[in-house]
Scaffold this motif. Structure first.
Motif, PDB file in Angstrom:
ATOM      1  N   ARG A  85       0.956  -1.242  -0.018  1.00 61.77           N
ATOM      2  CA  ARG A  85      -0.120   0.079  -0.057  1.00 61.77           C
ATOM      3  C   ARG A  85       0.919   1.057  -0.036  1.00 61.77           C
ATOM      4  O   ARG A  85       1.867   1.567   0.725  1.00 61.77           O
ATOM      5  N   ALA A  86       0.729   2.193  -0.941  1.00 54.92           N
ATOM      6  CA  ALA A  86       1.178   3.343  -0.875  1.00 54.92           C
ATOM      7  C   ALA A  86       0.272   4.506  -0.530  1.00 54.92           C
ATOM      8  O   ALA A  86      -0.694   4.302  -0.530  1.00 54.92           O
ATOM      9  N   LEU A  87       1.166   5.550   0.074  1.00 53.49           N
ATOM     10  CA  LEU A  87       0.224   6.600   0.326  1.00 53.49           C
ATOM     11  C   LEU A  87       0.002   7.626  -0.856  1.00 53.49           C
ATOM     12  O   LEU A  87      -1.087   8.120  -1.199  1.00 53.49           O
ATOM     13  N   THR A  88       0.770   7.236  -1.971  1.00 58.39           N
ATOM     14  CA  THR A  88       0.645   8.216  -3.382  1.00 58.39           C
ATOM     15  C   THR A  88      -0.612   7.521  -3.974  1.00 58.39           C
ATOM     16  O   THR A  88      -1.023   6.383  -3.809  1.00 58.39           O
ATOM     17  N   ARG A  89      -1.090   8.267  -5.066  1.00 65.29           N
ATOM     18  CA  ARG A  89      -2.054   7.795  -5.979  1.00 65.29           C
ATOM     19  C   ARG A  89      -3.399   7.473  -5.021  1.00 65.29           C
ATOM     20  O   ARG A  89      -3.899   6.502  -5.106  1.00 65.29           O
ATOM     21  N   HIS A  90      -3.473   8.318  -4.145  1.00 65.43           N
ATOM     22  CA  HIS A  90      -4.557   8.202  -3.069  1.00 65.43           C
ATOM     23  C   HIS A  90      -4.780   6.855  -2.526  1.00 65.43           C
ATOM     24  O   HIS A  90      -5.820   6.090  -2.144  1.00 65.43           O
ATOM     25  N   GLY A  91      -3.462   6.401  -2.128  1.00 68.04           N
ATOM     26  CA  GLY A  91      -3.397   5.271  -1.247  1.00 68.04           C
ATOM     27  C   GLY A  91      -3.599   3.805  -1.950  1.00 68.04           C
ATOM     28  O   GLY A  91      -4.114   2.631  -1.622  1.00 68.04           O
TER      29      GLY A  91
END
Length: 162
Positions: A85-91
């Motif tokens: 899970r990334a914080l970028t691209r709205h999670g």
């Protein structure tokens, strides 16, 4: 030996499935055959405990799966699929294909294509917004393969050995 792979690949489909502990010797053999950058992996029995420990850690991690490509019961390829899970691209959930290897004598026979198609479908099924991988800049044949498989060459990567 190449004729042996051609014969197997001409009559059997490529089956992609999670690796089992029993697949570990075949996976390590494939990894050890990649010597473009020197010897990194080894089939020496004295080194096998390292691979067993790594396999157990991978198997225990719900974010990653080690896969094999099996043809006629024989392991001819392997890759690891990681999801994070990334914080970028709205999670967004991002997928990474790592340690993609096909037995050298089975290359060009559809094994790698089957692995990457499976990786993309599995990443999508598990909610990933993208699938990425890195490949050493010297592996030009691999780069052509990845582009044929639908990957775009649009990132520069950096690495630091620790």
């Amino acid at each position: 030996m190449a004729a042996e792979f051609d014969a197997v690949l001409s009559v059997a489909p490529v089956l992609i499935e999670p690796a089992t502990r029993a697949d570990l010797p075949a996976i390590v053999e494939i990894l050890a055959l990649e010597t473009m950058f020197g010897v990194r992996d080894s089939v020496d029995p004295a080194d096998f405990a390292d691979y067993e420990q790594a396999f157990a850690a991978i198997a225990d991690d719900p974010r990653t799966t080690l896969y094999v490509a099996r043809v006629g019961g024989r392991v001819l390829g392997t890759f690891q699929l990681l999801l994070m899970r990334a914080l970028t691209r709205h999670g967004a959930v991002l997928a990474i294909a790592e340690a993609v290897q096909v037995h050298p004598e089975a290359r060009g026979q559809g094994v790698g294509g089957a692995m990457m198609a499976f990786a993309a479908e599995e990443a999508k099924r598990r909610g990933a917004a993208s699938l990425q991988l890195v490949s050493n800049k010297k592996r030009l044949d691999a780069h052509r393969f990845y582009e044929r498989a639908g990957f775009e060459k649009r990132l520069d990567g950096f690495k630091m050995e620790l």
